[in-house]
Structure formats: structure tokens, C-alpha cells
Design a protein around this motif. Structure first.
Motif, mmCIF file in Angstrom:
data_model
loop_
_atom_site.group_PDB
_atom_site.id
_atom_site.type_symbol
_atom_site.label_atom_id
_atom_site.label_comp_id
_atom_site.label_asym_id
_atom_site.label_seq_id
_atom_site.Cartn_x
_atom_site.Cartn_y
_atom_site.Cartn_z
ATOM 1 N N HIS A 286 0.762 67.220 53.004
ATOM 2 C CA HIS A 286 1.756 66.557 53.625
ATOM 3 C C HIS A 286 1.693 65.794 54.897
ATOM 4 O O HIS A 286 2.145 64.786 55.156
ATOM 5 N N ALA A 287 0.957 66.599 55.937
ATOM 6 C CA ALA A 287 0.555 65.971 57.075
ATOM 7 C C ALA A 287 -0.504 64.738 57.046
ATOM 8 O O ALA A 287 -0.354 63.727 57.584
ATOM 9 N N ALA A 288 -1.353 64.623 56.104
ATOM 10 C CA ALA A 288 -2.170 63.720 55.831
ATOM 11 C C ALA A 288 -1.373 62.572 55.249
ATOM 12 O O ALA A 288 -1.767 61.512 55.484
ATOM 13 N N ILE A 289 -0.627 62.794 54.304
ATOM 14 C CA ILE A 289 0.286 61.445 53.682
ATOM 15 C C ILE A 289 1.242 60.963 54.814
ATOM 16 O O ILE A 289 1.418 59.666 54.717
ATOM 17 N N ALA A 290 1.723 61.868 55.971
ATOM 18 C CA ALA A 290 2.623 61.349 56.855
ATOM 19 C C ALA A 290 1.642 60.492 57.744
ATOM 20 O O ALA A 290 2.219 59.265 58.147
ATOM 21 N N PHE A 291 0.572 60.666 57.947
ATOM 22 C CA PHE A 291 -0.567 60.018 59.032
ATOM 23 C C PHE A 291 -0.913 58.581 58.204
ATOM 24 O O PHE A 291 -0.722 57.674 58.744
ATOM 25 N N ALA A 292 -1.135 58.831 56.746
ATOM 26 C CA ALA A 292 -1.476 57.417 56.049
ATOM 27 C C ALA A 292 -0.434 56.393 56.175
ATOM 28 O O ALA A 292 -0.636 55.218 56.345
ATOM 29 N N ARG A 293 0.933 57.056 56.011
ATOM 30 C CA ARG A 293 2.274 56.285 55.957
ATOM 31 C C ARG A 293 2.332 55.301 57.216
ATOM 32 O O ARG A 293 2.898 54.197 57.303
ATOM 33 N N ASN A 294 1.787 55.876 58.426
ATOM 34 C CA ASN A 294 2.044 55.350 59.533
ATOM 35 C C ASN A 294 1.036 54.441 60.138
ATOM 36 O O ASN A 294 1.011 54.002 61.040
ATOM 37 N N GLN A 295 0.028 54.325 59.187
ATOM 38 C CA GLN A 295 -1.193 53.433 59.487
ATOM 39 C C GLN A 295 -0.882 51.896 59.254
ATOM 40 O O GLN A 295 -0.106 51.645 58.315
ATOM 41 N N GLU A 296 -1.330 50.997 60.353
ATOM 42 C CA GLU A 296 -1.087 49.784 60.125
ATOM 43 C C GLU A 296 -1.864 49.363 59.012
ATOM 44 O O GLU A 296 -2.930 49.469 58.675
ATOM 45 N N GLY A 297 -1.127 48.510 57.961
ATOM 46 C CA GLY A 297 -1.778 48.006 56.712
ATOM 47 C C GLY A 297 -1.642 48.796 55.649
ATOM 48 O O GLY A 297 -1.989 48.526 54.491
ATOM 49 N N VAL A 298 -0.825 49.878 55.922
ATOM 50 C CA VAL A 298 -0.321 50.674 54.500
ATOM 51 C C VAL A 298 1.011 50.464 54.389
ATOM 52 O O VAL A 298 1.867 50.342 55.228
ATOM 53 N N GLU A 299 1.161 50.347 52.918
ATOM 54 C CA GLU A 299 2.546 50.196 52.424
ATOM 55 C C GLU A 299 2.902 51.706 52.303
ATOM 56 O O GLU A 299 2.632 52.153 51.282
ATOM 57 N N PRO A 300 4.087 52.150 53.045
ATOM 58 C CA PRO A 300 4.467 53.561 53.147
ATOM 59 C C PRO A 300 4.873 53.900 51.571
ATOM 60 O O PRO A 300 4.783 55.020 51.283
ATOM 61 N N GLY A 301 5.497 52.867 50.768
ATOM 62 C CA GLY A 301 5.878 53.527 49.508
ATOM 63 C C GLY A 301 4.917 53.395 48.402
ATOM 64 O O GLY A 301 5.320 53.540 47.353
ATOM 65 N N LYS A 302 3.754 53.322 48.883
ATOM 66 C CA LYS A 302 2.568 53.272 47.803
ATOM 67 C C LYS A 302 1.390 54.191 48.182
ATOM 68 O O LYS A 302 0.198 53.564 48.247
ATOM 69 N N ILE A 303 1.695 55.467 48.331
ATOM 70 C CA ILE A 303 0.749 56.425 48.570
ATOM 71 C C ILE A 303 0.265 56.990 47.486
ATOM 72 O O ILE A 303 1.182 57.318 46.385
ATOM 73 N N ILE A 304 -0.874 57.278 47.111
ATOM 74 C CA ILE A 304 -1.571 57.595 45.891
ATOM 75 C C ILE A 304 -2.382 59.078 46.253
ATOM 76 O O ILE A 304 -2.969 58.856 47.430
ATOM 77 N N LEU A 305 -1.964 60.057 45.547
ATOM 78 C CA LEU A 305 -2.826 61.306 45.656
ATOM 79 C C LEU A 305 -3.968 61.477 44.844
ATOM 80 O O LEU A 305 -3.965 61.321 43.429
ATOM 81 N N TRP A 306 -5.202 61.888 45.297
ATOM 82 C CA TRP A 306 -6.301 61.989 44.707
ATOM 83 C C TRP A 306 -7.042 63.376 44.926
ATOM 84 O O TRP A 306 -7.080 63.755 46.123
ATOM 85 N N GLY A 307 -6.891 64.332 44.142
ATOM 86 C CA GLY A 307 -7.359 65.630 44.122
ATOM 87 C C GLY A 307 -8.361 66.141 43.266
ATOM 88 O O GLY A 307 -8.100 65.561 41.940
#
Length: 293
Positions: free
Chosen positions: A88-109
Motif C-alpha cells: 500500500h505504501a508503494a502504491i501511494a508513492f507511485a500515485r504521487n509521481q509526476e507522469g503517473v496517472e493515479p487511477g491507472k496503477i497495476i499490481l504485479w506479484g
């Protein structure tokens, strides 16, 4: 492919990671990648992340707390709840990066994390798509691969570790992989040699894990939540998997409304390496192109 060393906080401690930019202007999807049982990002998460970046996706690969370059003491503590928090912390970090569309986070495990991404995605509620590679979906089915004698040996080791924890002593560690009959978490034929091939020649991984996880892993069956996976979900299973059995993948895929199940005639670790890796990653990129724009 250019990558940036990044760090983000999870419950007050820093997690280390690599961030890959898609390389074009605008806002794009971001694939967040986490490894399996005792795994660290150096075990080929870079090649997956690079492939996604070349395909036009941002990518973030990270180490869990207590592992790799991330903070957390004692070392090599595999705690399922903590690893979910790290996701969840990694997702939050990714959403705040410039160039990232917050609604388009993909999880790979992959492997153990192939199960993690299920409850994490459900709890988040805004994940665009999920990829589970050779996933651990049924803890009891995975535990049964060890056999009765091995399970007893591992349980005794876990009890020893728990007792040391109660007394405030350092953990009792066991190897993550070993040969059949060894006291190790994974002893499928060829597992140890396969894991060694995942790392660069100049990288020396910590090959142990605190034994206490053995008491918790059989009770961890994220595949039971498959019916709640409302987003597109790619499940890639190995037909000859001696680590995370293939049957739970069929059951999970049947329950998830937007799942796509692909199977490969191989063992658990073959998907990470050539020649099969190229097909596996191409299937992942194709899945994303068809589902996340």
C-alpha cells in the motif's frame, strides 16, 4: 533503460526501490512490482520493469521491509501483514509521481506476492489491473508440497524461532531454498539452483528467512478472495509447479469475473528465465495493452 533509486516510508521505516519512467511526456499507467517468498528486487524484477517501461508503462519495483536494501530489524522477517502494508505504501508513492496517472496503477506479484496482490488490490479499491505470476493462492496446498516429514521439521524450526522471539533473542533462520530433504522453506527439485540463476553474478543475496513464517503460511490463502477481484486479472500458472500448485489457480480464475488464466508447461521458476521468460513477459504486456489504456 534509465532507472532511479527511490525510497518511501512504510509504517515509519524506509523501503528501497527502483523507479522506471515510461520515457515520454504526459501521464501514464504505473506497474508496481513486488517479489515472492524472501525475494528481493535484484532477483530479476529489473528485467520485468524494463520490459514494462519499454512498452510505455512506468514501473516501480521495491523491497519489503526487513529485506534487501529496505530498513527493518531483525533482518529477514517475513510478515504477511507488514508486506501488505509495504504494498500500500508503494502504491501511494507511485500515485504521487509526476507522469503517473493515479487511477491507472497495476499490481504485479510473483509467487508469494502473486497472492499478496489480491487482498491489496481489493482493499485499495482503485487498482486498474493485476498480474499474478505462478501465484501462491492456497497456503495449505502449498504446504502439502513439502510432505509430512518435511512439514514436521519446518514446524519445529518455526516453534524454535517463535520461542526465541518471545525471549527477545535473535531469530532462528532457515534457508529459503534447499535440496530435497534439507531443512529449508522450499525444497522442490532444482529450486536452489534455479533461484541462484535469478541473481546477477556480482550480487550476494541473503538466502535465509526467519522460520516463524512457516506457522503462518499454511493459513494464508488469498485465492479465497478471488470472487472480489473486479478488475482485469491475469493469472499465469505453471502446469508442473512443485512450489505453488496449479489447481488453486484454476479455482480462483473461475471465480473472478474478469480473470484471464494462462498456463505454461513448465516448473515454478522457469517463468523467470529464458527461453520461457520472453513468452511470459509478452503475455503480460499484451494483457495490459488490452485492458489498461
Amino acid at each position: 533503460m534509465k532507472r532511479e533509486n527511490i525510497r518511501f516510508k512504510s509504517q515509519g521505516l524506509e523501503c528501497a526501490g527502483w523507479y522506471y519512467k515510461a520515457g515520454t511526456k504526459g501521464k501514464f499507467s504505473c506497474v508496481v512490482l513486488g517479489h515472492g517468498f524472501g525475494g528481493v528486487k535484484e532477483a530479476r524484477l529489473d528485467v520485468y520493469a524494463e520490459a514494462f517501461a519499454k512498452a510505455g508503462y512506468n514501473a516501480l519495483a521495491f523491497d519489503y521491509r526487513h529485506f534487501g536494501e529496505s530498513e527493518g530489524e531483525p533482518r529477514q522477517i517475513l510478515d504477511i501483514k507488514k508486506q501488505h502494508q509495504d504494498w500500500h505504501a508503494a502504491i501511494a508513492f507511485a500515485r504521487n509521481q509526476e507522469g503517473v496517472e493515479p487511477g491507472k496503477i497495476i499490481l504485479w506479484g510473483s509467487s508469494f506476492a502473486g497472492g499478496h496482490v489480491i487482498p491489496v488490490a481489493i482493499k485499495d479499491g482503485k487498482i486498474a489491473a493485476v498480474i499474478s505470476q505462478v501465484p501462491n493462492l492456497d497456503g495449505l496446498a502449498t504446504a502439502r508440497t513439502n510432505g509430512v516429514v518435511q512439514a514436521l521439521k519446518l514446524s519445529l524450526a518455526a516453534g524454535r524461532d517463535m520461542l526465541r522471539a518471545v525471549r527477545g533473542k535473535n531469530p532462528y533462520y532457515i534457508p529459503i531454498t534447499g535440496e530435497p530433504g534439507d531443512l529449508a522453506a522450499m525444497t522442490a527439485p532444482g529450486a536452489r539452483d534455479a533461484v541462484e540463476k535469478l541473481f546477477p553474478d556480482d550480487f550476494e543475496p541473503n538466502e535465509d528467512v526467519a522460520a516463524r513464517i512457516i506457522l503462518h503460511a499454511p493459513l494464508y490463502s488469498p485465492g479465497k478472495l478471488a470472487h472480489k477481484m473486479a478488475m482485469p486479472w491475469l493469472i499465469q500458472a505453471a502446469e508442473h509447479d512443485a512450489v505453488t500448485p496449479v489447481k488453486p489457480a484454476f479455482k480462483a480464475a473461475a471465480k473472478a469475473p474478469k480473470s484471464k488464466l494462462l498456463t505454461y508447461k513448465c516448473g515454478h521458476f522457469d517463468v523467470y528465465l529464458a527461453p520461457l521468460f520472453e513468452q511470459v513477459i509478452q503475455d503480460q504486456v499484451t494483457f495490459l495493452k488490452n485492458n489498461v489504456y
